[in-house]
Design an enzyme around this catalytic site. Structure first.
Site, short mmCIF file in Angstrom:
data_model
loop_
_atom_site.label_atom_id
_atom_site.label_comp_id
_atom_site.label_asym_id
_atom_site.label_seq_id
_atom_site.Cartn_x
_atom_site.Cartn_y
_atom_site.Cartn_z
N VAL A 55 11.37 -18.68 22.34
CA VAL A 55 11.81 -17.98 23.54
C VAL A 55 10.91 -18.37 24.71
O VAL A 55 9.68 -18.32 24.60
CB VAL A 55 11.77 -16.45 23.32
CG1 VAL A 55 12.09 -15.71 24.61
CG2 VAL A 55 12.77 -16.06 22.23
N CYS A 83 1.96 -27.13 -13.28
CA CYS A 83 1.10 -25.95 -13.28
C CYS A 83 1.92 -24.66 -13.25
O CYS A 83 1.56 -23.68 -13.87
CB CYS A 83 0.16 -25.97 -12.09
SG CYS A 83 -0.91 -27.42 -12.02
N CYS A 143 2.45 -33.32 -8.36
CA CYS A 143 3.89 -33.21 -8.08
C CYS A 143 4.27 -33.54 -6.65
O CYS A 143 5.43 -33.65 -6.34
CB CYS A 143 4.41 -31.83 -8.46
SG CYS A 143 3.75 -30.49 -7.44
N HIS A 164 0.84 -1.19 0.00
CA HIS A 164 0.00 0.00 0.00
C HIS A 164 0.87 1.23 0.00
O HIS A 164 1.81 1.32 0.79
CB HIS A 164 -0.89 0.02 1.26
CG HIS A 164 -1.82 -1.15 1.36
ND1 HIS A 164 -2.99 -1.22 0.65
CD2 HIS A 164 -1.73 -2.30 2.07
CE1 HIS A 164 -3.60 -2.36 0.94
NE2 HIS A 164 -2.86 -3.03 1.79
N LYS A 214 -9.69 -2.67 5.47
CA LYS A 214 -9.71 -2.03 4.16
C LYS A 214 -10.79 -2.64 3.27
O LYS A 214 -11.00 -2.19 2.16
CB LYS A 214 -8.34 -2.18 3.50
CG LYS A 214 -7.26 -1.43 4.25
CD LYS A 214 -5.97 -1.42 3.44
CE LYS A 214 -4.88 -0.63 4.13
NZ LYS A 214 -4.44 -1.22 5.40
#
Lengths: 417, 486
Positions: free
Chosen positions: B179, B412, B452, B56, B257
């Site tokens: 962590v 593809c 695949c 954006h 948005k």
């Protein structure tokens, strides 16, 4: 970069490509098969169950055995085969480019036969929500893992869709000690062949749940359960009918889609229903010299019919390459009407003296009906014996040329109940 | 090892999403020791991969917010970054559609925002101009904002490029390092304990996304809370009967948005995304209602949108800092010095990332970190070969060097075995089926790996030297295969 010249270039070395190649070669054409995998035979290689060849050979063969009959002929006839060769582009003027371990290959073709087959509809295409962990397979890849890779895709499976591969795999999984909880079908009728329901489900006590679908897949790492629900007549889940089933594997057998990405590159027009090329009775697409056959054209029920269709396409492609294909301008359109979803071919020539093979499928089961073909208002064909029509069965009817000689207007194919 | 003998890093960045990798890419320019800790087995596994990839330009954020400052700044950096770091970028522009007089006012407001935020090449256009540019757009669109400078990236590819470049310049990257504890030592340095090891560092940048508040809490910081805003997305086939070339949005609401149709760098499209707050941070499952909302949203933009072109549906969560007016939460902790929050990075996080990275750098400098240029710093990163983009001559050359580039694995997306092998052995190599997919696009197309996957599995097993049943789909406990058949 190497360049080759052939009368007929066949894209795909599965059942359609093999039969087309043999038939083209018998017309004395110089033929090449381009196959992306390391062996010929296509999907037949993983279909180790019996049931192939009843129409063509009058005997029951396994997939690899059926393929072998054609592979032997390809070898005997000295047809050129390019394995591990992936076609990347086809142009309108029949220039085919491909790659393999040696680099880029170019083929100038007198005629091209499209025989790329089809792919399976996926989870994404039918938009099953939920988590996206491992354990969701199309029935075809599960078949590949078990039959050719010797690998186990799971321990307890739910199968969605009663297409033939799903039914065959229900039996296959059971035989391998993988529990099949059930087969679920969103439609109120099964989608596979009747004989497969009996042989693959009933004989093994696997339940078939009609009007039921998977509404959610659970398991972030690996599938641990699915939610199924009954659906209404609009195929929408009925609230309150949800049921959770523990499983680690989901198999999808929810339809096949012709693989026409290359056809599109060549500018071939596609039928919105079949998703395959629009063809005339010679199986020639709207791009001159490019032919199509087998599951790339429309999804077939039985491989034998793929073979018959491909033999025709191969022959016509060879004739085209030798400028010997009769073609008149008097083409009339063939339309599907009422319960008939589509027809192949979409165009015929009523003046060329040849009988027409019309293939179609219905959209929903019809208990008793007859096929009727009209030219305008005039009935030109009526099936004698009423029978049952199922969406899973491809109908093939021969329309005598004499019946349509001189007709004006399009042909319409329908089923009268 | 005795703690005092451990290497003392100058900065440890926690979280390997687009924010954390952006920060290490920026810090790699300086002569300091930096490490990245990522809890997952790959980078960009959370909000970054569940993202639409729109850079954006910055007309959206309210002037005066951190977003309004960092979004345009980041977005402007992308075209040059794409050149330096060799990632795909597509210049698409954005249109924000108005369907009513009220929407047109909103469009004017956004145009004003753009001016204040310093975003150039933003204009209001008429409905006819919209349809001139994009013929399939709804007749109901009365006008639109057109932002010419919007670009599209693949956020995962960007994060990889950031991380690879940082690694090349000496940054240590530790994956599968969750962590678990943070303590401040007497000498003023931090000790970070993960599930595997302990690390010492002078500064911490907390870019842990949806878990950033939990990480901060380990250091005794309770200054903000994060919640996830869940969004459904759909991937659409690159052959769309109603193709578009501009990113399309409806007029926005305060929290979102709206549902956009987005042309991606590689030719396919994304519909995204819905927006609902969730309390379960791990829940990235999607739902039927959300998918339907997306399709309805697409039809509102393009009435003849073909639902059958959807090839995949998924969802992600964007980290939202609560009670913060939807703004980012980037500052040094008030209570624990040298602990920098890079948190609440919701949309437009991808666009802002390079801007956030510079801002975090400045916060570190303000907090006393000495930043001298790194001697021998290399600003470039070379992307692996993308075979589908090569000319015939290049293809021949590549195949002659390595015949595995002549073997197509994914039909593809035209991905070769050579590319997959390279992706596995890259500096931050793929070691899962999905990792291969995100790096090479193998399995991303319309067959969704139906053809695949077994080939990718074999290659992964071979190259990693593990049995096929040990190959992971994505997460740690995600085997694709459960052993051998009889």
């Amino acid at each position: 970069m190497k360049t080759y010249k052939y009368d007929v270039v066949i894209v795909g070395g599965g059942p359609a490509g093999l039969a087309a190649a043999v038939s083209a070669k018998k017309q004395q054409a110089k033929v090449a098969i381009l196959e992306r995998n390391g062996e010929l035979g296509g999907i037949l290689e993983q279909c180790i169950h019996a049931g192939f060849g009843l129409h063509v050979f009058k005997e029951e063969l396994t997939g690899p055995e059926y393929a072998e009959r054609f592979i032997d002929q390809v070898e005997d006839l000295d047809i050129d085969v390019f394995l591990n060769t992936m076609v990347l582009d086809i142009t309108k003027d029949r220039h085919v480019s491909a790659i393999c371990g040696e680099g880029v290959l170019h083929f100038e073709a007198g005629a091209v036969v499209l025989a790329m087959g089809c792919r399976e509809r996926t989870r994404g295409a039918i938009r099953i929500p939920g988590d996206r962990g491992a354990g969701v397979f199309t029935a075809g890849i599960a078949q590949r893992y078990i039959n050719l890779e010797n690998m186990k895709p799971g321990t307890k499976a739910v199968i969605l869709g009663s297409g033939d591969i799903g039914l065959i795999m229900a039996r296959r999984l059971t035989l391998e000690g993988i529990e099949v909880e059930g087969v679920y079908e969103i439609m109120p009728y099964p989608n596979g062949l009747y004989r497969n329901i009996i042989n693959c489900l009933d004989d093994f006590g696997i339940p078939l749940h009609l009007s039921t679908t998977i509404t959610r897949i659970n398991g972030k790492d690996r599938v641990h359960s699915v939610e199924v629900a009954k659906v209404d007549e609009h195929r929408q889940p009925i609230p309150g009918t949800e049921r959770e089933i523990a499983c680690d594997t989901v198999l999808l057998s929810v339809g096949l889609i012709p693989e026409n990405e290359l056809s599109r590159k060549a500018g071939v027009a596609l039928d919105p229903v079949t998703k395959g090329p629009v063809v005339d009775e010679n199986l020639e697409t709207e791009v001159p010299g490019i032919f199509a056959c087998g599951n790339v054209l429309h999804v077939h029920d039985v491989v034998d019919y793929v073979t018959t269709e491909a033999e025709e396409a191969g022959e016509k492609a060879a004739l085209y390459a030798k400028n010997a294909l009769k073609k008149s301008d008097a083409s009339v359109a063939v339309h599907a009407e009422g319960p008939v979803r589509y027809t192949v071919p979409e165009f015929v020539d009523p003046e060329d003296g040849a009988d027409k093979k019309i293939k179609f499928r219905v959209g929903a089961p019809i208990e008793k009906g007859v096929t009727v073909i009209k030219a305008g208002e005039k009935e030109v064909y009526r099936e004698k014996k009423a029978h049952r029509f199922l969406p899973s069965n491809m109908e093939i009817h021969t329309l005598k040329c004499s019946a349509i000689a001189g007709v004006r207007g399009d042909l319409t194919v329908s089923v009268e109940e | 090892m005795n703690n005092e003998l451990k290497k003392l890093y100058d900065v440890i960045v926690i979280g390997g999403g687009i924010t954390g990798t952006g920060v290490i890419h920026e810090l790699a320019k300086y002569d300091i020791d930096v490490a990245l800790l990522e809890r997952k087995n790959d980078i960009a596994m959370m909000a970054t991969k569940g993202n639409g990839g729109v850079v954006h330009p910055g007309y959206d954020p309210h002037p005066g917010t951190l977003k309004a400052k960092l979004n345009p700044r980041g977005a402007r950096m992308y075209p040059q970054l794409a050149k330096d770091l060799d990632f795909h970028i597509r210049h698409t522009g954005t249109m924000v559609f108005a369907y009513s007089e009220q929407d047109l006012k909103k469009v004017d407001e956004l145009c004003d925002n753009a001016r204040v935020n310093g975003v150039e090449q933003v204009e209001r256009i008429t409905g006819d101009q919209v349809r001139n540019r994009e013929p399939y757009v709804s007749d109901k669109v009365l006008g639109a904002l057109l932002a010419h400078t919007t670009t599209m990236v693949d956020p995962f590819e960007v994060a990889i490029a950031f991380a690879e470049n940082a690694k090349l310049n000496g940054t240590d990257i530790f994956l599968e390092s969750e962590v678990q504890d943070i303590s401040k030592d007497e000498d003023g340095n931090f000790t970070i304990t993960t599930n595997h090891d302990t690390y010492r560092t002078r500064y911490i940048v907390d870019a842990a996304g949806i878990y950033a508040d939990d990480v901060a809490a380990m250091a005794g910081i309770h200054e903000y809370k994060i919640q996830g805003r869940h969004g459904n997305l759909c991937v659409v086939d690159n052959h769309l009967p109603t193709p578009i070339r501009t990113v399309m949005f409806p007029c926005p609401s305060p929290d979102t948005k709206g549902i956009a149709l987005i042309p991606m760098p590689h030719g396919n499209y994304i519909i995204g995304s819905t927006a609902t707050m969730r309390t379960n941070k791990e829940d990235t499952s999607n739902d039927a209602e959300g998918i339907q909302d997306l399709l309805d949203g697409a039809h509102k933009l393009i009435p003849n949108f073909d639902d059958g072109s959807v090839i995949r549906t998924f969802a992600g969560q964007r980290p939202v800092a609560l009670n913060n007016d939807n703004d980012f939460w980037i500052c040094e902790s008030e209570t624990v010095p040298h602990f920098i929050h890079a948190a609440g990075i919701q949309s437009p996080g991808v666009a802002s990332s390079p801007g956030i990275a510079e801002y975090v750098r400045d916060l570190l400098a303000d907090a006393g970190l000495d930043l001298k240029p790194r001697p021998g710093y290399n600003k470039y990163r070379k992307a692996p070969v993308d075979f589908s983009e090569c000319s015939d001559e290049e293809k021949d050359q590549i195949i002659a060097q390595d015949p595995r580039y002549g073997q197509i694995v994914c039909r593809c997306e035209t991905v070769t075995e050579g590319e997959i092998v390279a992706a596995i052995h890259q500096p931050l190599g793929a070691h899962t089926v999905e990792g291969v997919k995100r790096r090479t696009r193998a399995g991303m197309g319309r067959c969704q790996s139906g053809f695949c996957q077994f080939k990718v599995m074999k290659i992964l097993a071979r190259e990693l030297g593990i049995p096929e049943e040990a190959v992971k789909f994505e997460e740690d406990h995600s085997p694709v295969l459960l052993g051998h058949v009889k």
